[in-house]
Write a protein that holds these residues in place. Structure first.
Motif, short mmCIF file in Angstrom:
data_model
loop_
_atom_site.label_atom_id
_atom_site.label_comp_id
_atom_site.label_asym_id
_atom_site.label_seq_id
_atom_site.Cartn_x
_atom_site.Cartn_y
_atom_site.Cartn_z
N MET A 63 0.76 -1.39 0.21
CA MET A 63 -0.17 0.01 0.00
C MET A 63 0.84 1.32 -0.09
O MET A 63 0.48 2.13 -0.64
CB MET A 63 -0.84 -0.08 1.21
N GLU A 64 1.97 1.15 0.67
CA GLU A 64 2.93 2.22 0.68
C GLU A 64 3.39 2.62 -0.82
O GLU A 64 3.51 3.95 -0.83
CB GLU A 64 4.21 2.03 1.62
N THR A 65 3.62 1.73 -1.41
CA THR A 65 4.22 1.72 -2.97
C THR A 65 3.04 2.29 -3.72
O THR A 65 3.43 3.50 -4.47
CB THR A 65 4.58 0.59 -3.60
N LEU A 66 2.06 2.05 -3.77
CA LEU A 66 0.78 2.67 -4.26
C LEU A 66 0.61 4.10 -4.00
O LEU A 66 0.55 5.26 -4.76
CB LEU A 66 -0.63 1.91 -4.21
N LEU A 67 0.75 4.38 -2.56
CA LEU A 67 0.56 5.84 -2.31
C LEU A 67 1.76 6.68 -2.57
O LEU A 67 1.60 7.79 -3.15
CB LEU A 67 0.40 5.83 -0.64
N LEU A 81 -7.83 2.71 -4.76
CA LEU A 81 -7.33 2.16 -3.34
C LEU A 81 -8.66 2.08 -2.46
O LEU A 81 -9.03 1.01 -1.81
CB LEU A 81 -6.31 3.15 -2.69
N LEU A 82 -9.23 3.34 -2.47
CA LEU A 82 -10.57 3.22 -1.74
C LEU A 82 -11.47 2.25 -2.10
O LEU A 82 -12.26 1.80 -1.22
CB LEU A 82 -11.25 4.79 -1.68
N ALA A 83 -11.67 2.03 -3.38
CA ALA A 83 -12.62 1.23 -3.82
C ALA A 83 -12.25 -0.39 -3.20
O ALA A 83 -13.19 -1.29 -3.00
CB ALA A 83 -12.63 1.05 -5.50
N GLN A 84 -11.03 -0.70 -3.38
CA GLN A 84 -10.48 -1.87 -2.63
C GLN A 84 -10.88 -2.17 -1.28
O GLN A 84 -11.23 -3.37 -0.80
CB GLN A 84 -9.28 -2.29 -2.97
N ILE A 85 -10.90 -0.93 -0.61
CA ILE A 85 -11.00 -0.92 0.90
C ILE A 85 -12.50 -1.10 1.11
O ILE A 85 -13.04 -1.98 1.97
CB ILE A 85 -10.33 0.19 1.60
N CYS A 86 -13.40 -0.29 0.32
CA CYS A 86 -14.85 -0.32 0.58
C CYS A 86 -15.71 -1.38 0.01
O CYS A 86 -16.84 -1.74 0.37
CB CYS A 86 -15.45 1.08 0.19
N MET A 87 -14.99 -1.93 -1.03
CA MET A 87 -15.70 -3.14 -1.74
C MET A 87 -15.29 -4.56 -1.66
O MET A 87 -14.14 -4.80 -1.40
CB MET A 87 -15.85 -2.82 -3.31
N SER A 88 -16.09 -5.38 -1.33
CA SER A 88 -15.96 -6.72 -1.25
C SER A 88 -16.07 -7.63 -2.56
O SER A 88 -16.94 -7.22 -3.36
CB SER A 88 -16.67 -7.41 0.03
N GLY A 97 -20.91 -9.82 -19.19
CA GLY A 97 -19.90 -9.70 -20.24
C GLY A 97 -18.45 -9.53 -19.51
O GLY A 97 -17.87 -8.73 -20.25
N SER A 98 -18.22 -9.95 -18.32
CA SER A 98 -17.25 -9.82 -17.60
C SER A 98 -16.82 -11.05 -16.89
O SER A 98 -17.38 -12.17 -17.05
CB SER A 98 -17.40 -8.57 -16.69
N THR A 99 -15.83 -10.63 -15.78
CA THR A 99 -15.62 -11.90 -14.91
C THR A 99 -16.71 -12.45 -14.14
O THR A 99 -17.68 -11.78 -13.85
CB THR A 99 -14.27 -11.15 -14.06
N PRO A 100 -16.46 -13.64 -13.78
CA PRO A 100 -17.52 -14.37 -12.78
C PRO A 100 -17.54 -13.87 -11.36
O PRO A 100 -18.28 -14.42 -10.51
CB PRO A 100 -17.14 -15.78 -12.95
N SER A 101 -16.87 -12.65 -11.17
CA SER A 101 -17.00 -12.16 -9.77
C SER A 101 -17.91 -10.94 -9.56
O SER A 101 -17.96 -10.28 -10.69
CB SER A 101 -15.73 -11.98 -9.30
N THR A 102 -18.32 -10.69 -8.42
CA THR A 102 -19.19 -9.55 -8.20
C THR A 102 -18.70 -8.56 -7.19
O THR A 102 -17.84 -9.29 -6.22
CB THR A 102 -20.67 -9.96 -7.81
N VAL A 103 -18.95 -7.44 -7.27
CA VAL A 103 -18.53 -6.39 -5.95
C VAL A 103 -19.63 -5.96 -5.21
O VAL A 103 -20.60 -5.73 -5.67
CB VAL A 103 -17.45 -5.33 -6.46
N SER A 104 -19.47 -5.77 -3.99
CA SER A 104 -20.70 -5.03 -3.35
C SER A 104 -20.04 -4.41 -2.09
O SER A 104 -18.98 -4.50 -1.54
CB SER A 104 -21.46 -6.41 -2.70
N PRO A 105 -20.78 -3.20 -1.59
CA PRO A 105 -20.24 -2.69 -0.62
C PRO A 105 -20.06 -3.17 0.73
O PRO A 105 -20.83 -4.13 1.09
CB PRO A 105 -21.31 -1.33 -0.22
N LYS A 106 -19.01 -3.20 1.41
CA LYS A 106 -18.68 -3.82 2.91
C LYS A 106 -19.62 -2.99 3.91
O LYS A 106 -19.92 -1.85 3.61
CB LYS A 106 -17.21 -3.65 3.19
#
Length: 297
Positions: free
Chosen positions: A1-5, A30-37, A54-63
């Motif tokens: 995370m430090e590298t990304l920041l 970064l915030l999306a990764q933290i807030c979404m599962s 038309g995308s990957t077999p995974s879904t995202v939802s708010p934590k």
């Protein structure tokens, strides 16, 4: 995370609008990764999901907000935000200052809006960063962006970020008042050139301002920081408590005890009444549940 920041901060400090936009997008990611599962679609439904989306077999939802302290990514994020070196809000404030020093155009306006939206998100995820806006120099940024010369989109986004900076922070509200923030807000509301959308946001802000102030006890904040950060939570919380005291002492024209003082609805009504007529109507509406967030008092 430090590298990304680190990469994001480098982009934000660039004079190039394209690089600033890239840095802002990295922070958004970064915030999306933290807030979404991300959850995997069951094997039986994988083919159907891929065909449908038309995308990957995974879904995202708010934590859920209550689950964040137990999330390793959020714990690491919170820990880094307690450090001056990695605090995102400070970098975004610097970016905003530089953008305000440039000639206004469509590109810069979009960057200002994107920066304000990120500030709003960061202040919700890391409440100690709100203490920065007890300083006049930073609160003034919001008031400058409520200028009639700014576009309606910037004005609306600024009001949302301003509300977030005032949440549970009476010292910030006292700074806002000391800088004639109510005069700025009510003048914008009375102006004939202000768009209807912005006026609706201004009314919502006034409802929010009139609500009685609360401030979480320090013990609650320390307990939360300890839960998020683990064993070093008390030490880091103590550091931010010292920082809070320093910031409060730096608020110009206000004593330390005054900067942390809370006001009742009646006190705020009297203050707002100096700038706006029919404040009593707003108060009655708020008490009856017609105010912001659908809640009465």
């Amino acid at each position: 995370m430090e590298t990304l920041l680190s990469h994001s901060f480098d982009y934000l400090s660039s004079p190039s609008p394209q690089k600033i936009r890239k840095g802002l997008r990295q922070l958004e990611g970064l915030l999306a990764q933290i807030c979404m599962s991300r959850s995997q679609t069951p094997v039986a439904n994988k083919r159907h999901s891929m065909l449908a989306l038309g995308s990957t077999p995974s879904t995202v939802s708010p934590k859920k907000l209550g689950d964040l302290p137990a999330d390793p990514a959020y714990r690491e994020f919170f820990k880094l935000q307690q450090s001056f070196q990695w605090n995102i809000t400070m970098r975004l404030i610097s970016t905003l200052e530089r953008l305000l020093g440039k000639e206004s155009n469509g590109t810069h306006d979009l960057l200002v809006i994107q920066t304000l939206e990120l500030i709003q998100g960061i202040l919700l995820l890391h409440s100690p960063s709100r203490e920065l806006f007890a300083r006049e120099i930073y609160m003034n940024l919001f008031l400058d962006l409520l200028s009639p010369e700014c576009c309606p989109a910037i004005q609306s986004t600024t009001l949302l970020a301003l509300v977030t900076s005032l949440l549970d922070c009476p010292a910030n509200t006292r700074t806002f008042e000391a800088l004639d923030g109510l005069l700025v807000v009510t003048s914008l509301f009375k102006s004939r050139t202000t768009s209807r959308e912005v006026k609706l946001k201004l009314v919502e802000f006034l409802y929010f301002y009139l609500m009685p102030e609360t401030m979480a006890p320090k013990v609650t904040t320390s307990a939360t920081n300890t839960a998020v950060l683990g064993g070093r939570g008390r030490e880091i919380a103590a550091a931010f408590d010292r920082r809070r005291e320093t910031i409060n002492n730096a608020v110009q024209g206000q004593a330390k005890d005054e900067s942390g003082k809370t006001r009742t609805m009646e006190e705020k009504q009297n203050i707002l009444g100096k700038y706006l007529d029919n404040v009593q109507d707003l108060v009655e509406d708020l008490k009856e549940g017609g105010g912001p967030f659908g809640g009465g008092l």
